[in-house]
Design a protein around this motif. Structure first.
Motif, PDB file in Angstrom:
ATOM      1  N   ILE A 172       0.917  -0.804  -0.049  1.00 16.40           N
ATOM      2  CA  ILE A 172       0.131  -0.119  -0.015  1.00 16.40           C
ATOM      3  C   ILE A 172       0.959   1.102  -0.221  1.00 16.40           C
ATOM      4  O   ILE A 172       1.612   1.247   0.957  1.00 16.40           O
ATOM      5  N   LYS A 173       1.304   2.431  -1.297  1.00 14.30           N
ATOM      6  CA  LYS A 173       1.910   3.373  -1.529  1.00 14.30           C
ATOM      7  C   LYS A 173       1.132   4.246  -0.068  1.00 14.30           C
ATOM      8  O   LYS A 173      -0.136   4.629  -0.254  1.00 14.30           O
ATOM      9  N   VAL A 174       1.977   5.069   0.242  1.00 20.15           N
ATOM     10  CA  VAL A 174       1.937   6.704   1.333  1.00 20.15           C
ATOM     11  C   VAL A 174       2.564   7.572   0.598  1.00 20.15           C
ATOM     12  O   VAL A 174       3.911   7.446   0.378  1.00 20.15           O
ATOM     13  N   GLY A 175       1.905   8.219   0.394  1.00 23.60           N
ATOM     14  CA  GLY A 175       2.256   9.768  -0.433  1.00 23.60           C
ATOM     15  C   GLY A 175       2.877  10.738   0.288  1.00 23.60           C
ATOM     16  O   GLY A 175       2.424  11.034   1.515  1.00 23.60           O
ATOM     17  N   VAL A 176       4.300  10.758   0.508  1.00 21.61           N
ATOM     18  CA  VAL A 176       5.259  12.367   1.332  1.00 21.61           C
ATOM     19  C   VAL A 176       5.155  12.840   0.479  1.00 21.61           C
ATOM     20  O   VAL A 176       6.243  13.005  -0.235  1.00 21.61           O
ATOM     21  N   LEU A 177       4.636  14.689   1.217  1.00 18.55           N
ATOM     22  CA  LEU A 177       4.793  15.507  -0.218  1.00 18.55           C
ATOM     23  C   LEU A 177       5.354  16.608   1.122  1.00 18.55           C
ATOM     24  O   LEU A 177       4.321  17.692   1.570  1.00 18.55           O
ATOM     25  N   HIS A 178       6.512  17.338   0.971  1.00 21.96           N
ATOM     26  CA  HIS A 178       6.981  17.862   2.214  1.00 21.96           C
ATOM     27  C   HIS A 178       8.126  18.761   1.329  1.00 21.96           C
ATOM     28  O   HIS A 178       8.769  17.467   0.892  1.00 21.96           O
ATOM     29  N   SER A 179       8.778  19.713   1.683  1.00 20.51           N
ATOM     30  CA  SER A 179       9.581  20.454   0.917  1.00 20.51           C
ATOM     31  C   SER A 179      11.206  20.520   1.546  1.00 20.51           C
ATOM     32  O   SER A 179      11.330  19.742   2.780  1.00 20.51           O
ATOM     33  N   LEU A 180      11.515  18.961   0.691  1.00 13.86           N
ATOM     34  CA  LEU A 180      12.834  18.548   1.113  1.00 13.86           C
ATOM     35  C   LEU A 180      13.828  19.768   1.117  1.00 13.86           C
ATOM     36  O   LEU A 180      15.418  19.397   1.531  1.00 13.86           O
ATOM     37  N   SER A 181      13.447  21.166   0.454  1.00 10.10           N
ATOM     38  CA  SER A 181      14.610  21.550  -0.670  1.00 10.10           C
ATOM     39  C   SER A 181      13.824  23.253  -0.543  1.00 10.10           C
ATOM     40  O   SER A 181      13.152  23.303  -0.792  1.00 10.10           O
ATOM     41  N   GLY A 182      14.816  24.253  -0.226  1.00  3.77           N
ATOM     42  CA  GLY A 182      13.854  26.023   0.124  1.00  3.77           C
ATOM     43  C   GLY A 182      14.013  26.388   1.054  1.00  3.77           C
ATOM     44  O   GLY A 182      14.016  26.027   2.032  1.00  3.77           O
ATOM     45  N   VAL A 194      -0.925  10.720  -6.529  1.00  2.00           N
ATOM     46  CA  VAL A 194      -2.238  10.544  -6.446  1.00  2.00           C
ATOM     47  C   VAL A 194      -2.495   9.401  -7.996  1.00  2.00           C
ATOM     48  O   VAL A 194      -3.149   8.663  -8.294  1.00  2.00           O
ATOM     49  N   SER A 195      -2.467   9.928  -9.288  1.00  2.00           N
ATOM     50  CA  SER A 195      -2.318  10.082 -10.622  1.00  2.00           C
ATOM     51  C   SER A 195      -1.232   8.581 -10.873  1.00  2.00           C
ATOM     52  O   SER A 195      -1.517   8.026 -12.130  1.00  2.00           O
ATOM     53  N   VAL A 196      -0.622   9.458 -10.684  1.00  2.00           N
ATOM     54  CA  VAL A 196       1.015   8.309 -11.564  1.00  2.00           C
ATOM     55  C   VAL A 196       1.206   7.537 -10.039  1.00  2.00           C
ATOM     56  O   VAL A 196       1.238   5.462 -11.023  1.00  2.00           O
ATOM     57  N   GLU A 232     -10.611  16.629  -6.819  1.00  2.00           N
ATOM     58  CA  GLU A 232     -10.522  15.834  -8.055  1.00  2.00           C
ATOM     59  C   GLU A 232     -11.253  13.991  -7.989  1.00  2.00           C
ATOM     60  O   GLU A 232     -11.497  14.132  -9.094  1.00  2.00           O
ATOM     61  N   LEU A 233      -9.417  14.179  -7.638  1.00  2.00           N
ATOM     62  CA  LEU A 233      -8.994  12.612  -8.397  1.00  2.00           C
ATOM     63  C   LEU A 233      -9.140  12.356  -6.560  1.00  2.00           C
ATOM     64  O   LEU A 233      -9.693  11.274  -6.829  1.00  2.00           O
TER      65      LEU A 233
END
Length: 431
Positions: A33-43, A96-98, A122-123
């Motif tokens: 089961i894939k879990v997305g991690v969406l955090h800035s690692l730069s900037g 989500v899509s890919v 939307e998704l």
């Protein structure tokens, strides 16, 4: 001859089918089961968000040690939106899509969260958002596990007013939606409490702002009017480092003009000399210094995972712990990672927080949280000087803004709305 060939063909087909059955479950797509991690690692936001990525890898590893989820291993899919707000939406869509993740844990700033909201709607996927924010929002596909204003900003102002005798207020923030909306709420709240307009100073600076000399000088002058003055800080990211350094440079101590911060925790303090900051404050729902068995166990496991016995913990990390545990419970209850089933299953679920209480997911997709005021110590930790007796339910819409005090969020039947007007009995149809 024909019969023999037929038998061979039948046998071959049977063997092929058996092999397909035996090989099927070992395919990664079926096995994880894939879990997305969406955090800035730069900037500019990497100073705050990188540790949240590490937190998710830690939580996923711990869950896999328990046997995973629904008999499958969890797999983290990490992306770097690089403190670029439009890129957050692009990376969310990719997850989500890919990558076909079951849920996403991510974002820090409100502008990044608002960037991805249309994508999750939307998704029809799920975002767990772990950071304090300005409220005035409740989206069906988002769970807000950080503090709403009534779980951080309002109690912090009450503390300064009642315990410190503050009469003049500097509302200093980074120039984006969270500080502006939070300060709009606080300005109205202060005026309702009888604070005069001339006793409120509001200032905004860009992300990554580094030249604080003039602004700190203005704060110092504002605080010299003979009334006790405090700074309420919604400054985000790496701009905090030069801000606190400049306070020290100009000799502003916590006894003169205390600063209470909403976005400065142990992680941000780890990179600076905290000597001049001793006594300044932060309002959160968790501090590393909280003395509970749950917290100590978490810290020990976290440091073992990172291989660093000096690695700190902080409030948004605990929010990810809460969100992740509630998601796991909801998936187990639903028996599937299907979004609609999880959305229905999660409301009302409870999980222990790290301060000794219980976090409950409410119908407005916010959670119950304690509120703590911590004083900065010279070791970069916080001494808790005040806390609520129990937990406070997160309020999606502020009671102190005329345009939203009649609005409520409830994602359960029959309302199923994020901005329900209790006066007109109608759903606004918005977020």
């Amino acid at each position: 001859m024909t019969l023999n060939l037929t038998r061979r063909a039948t046998l071959a087909a049977a063997l092929t089918g058996a092999m397909a059955l035996s090989l099927g479950p070992v395919r990664a797509a079926d096995d994880t089961i894939k879990v997305g991690v969406l955090h800035s690692l730069s900037g500019t936001m990497a100073i705050s968000e990188t540790t949240l990525k590490d937190t998710m890898l830690f939580l996923i590893e711990e869950q896999n040690k328990k046997g995973g989820l629904l008999g499958k291993k969890l797999e983290a899919v990490v992306v770097d939106p690089a403190s670029d707000w439009p890129l957050f939406a692009e990376k969310a869509r990719e997850l989500v899509s890919v990558n076909k993740v079951a849920a996403v844990f991510g974002c820090w700033t409100s502008v990044s969260r608002k960037s991805v909201l249309p994508v999750f709607e939307e998704l029809n996927s799920i975002l767990f958002y772990p950071v304090q924010y300005e409220g005035e929002e409740s989206q069906r596909n988002v769970f807000y596990t950080g503090a709403a204003p009534n779980q951080q900003a309002i109690p912090a102002v009450d503390y300064l007013m009642n315990e410190e005798g503050v009469e003049r207020w500097v509302l200093a923030g980074t120039d984006y939606v969270y500080p502006r909306t939070t300060n709009k709420i606080l300005e109205q709240y202060l005026k309702d409490k009888g604070v005069a307009a001339e006793d409120i100073m509001i200032n905004y600076t860009p992300f990554g702002h580094s030249d604080w000399q003039t602004i700190v000088s203005d704060i110092k002058a504002f605080g010299s009017a003979g009334k006790k003055t405090a700074v309420v800080s919604t400054i985000n990211g790496d701009a905090n480092v030069p801000f606190y350094k400049e306070l020290g440079n100009q000799g502003i101590s916590a006894t003169d003009i205390p600063v209470v911060a909403f976005s400065v925790g142990e992680e941000e303090l780890a990179g600076i000399d905290t000597g001049p900051l001793v006594g300044h404050l932060a309002a959160w729902n968790y501090f590393q210094s909280v003395d509970t068995p749950e917290n100590q166990a978490f810290i020990d496991k976290w440091r073992a995972f990172t291989g660093n016995d000096k690695r700190v913990t902080n409030d948004p990390m605990e929010a990810h712990v809460i969100g992740f545990n509630l998601w796991v419970q909801a998936v187990e209850k639903a028996g599937t990672t299907d979004t609609d089933a999880v959305l229905e299953a999660i409301v009302g679920l409870e999980t222990p927080n790290l301060t000794g209480g219980i976090a409950k997911m409410l119908p407005n997709h916010h959670v119950t949280k304690p509120v703590l005021i911590g004083e900065i110590q010279d070791d970069g930790q916080f001494d808790v000087v005040w806390e609520t007796e129990g937990t406070v339910p997160g309020d999606a819409w502020s009671d102190f803004l005329p345009e939203s005090k009649m609005i409520e969020a409830d994602w359960t039947a029959p309302i199923n709305c994020g901005n329900y007007n209790t006066e007109t009995k109608a759903c606004g149809g918005g977020s």
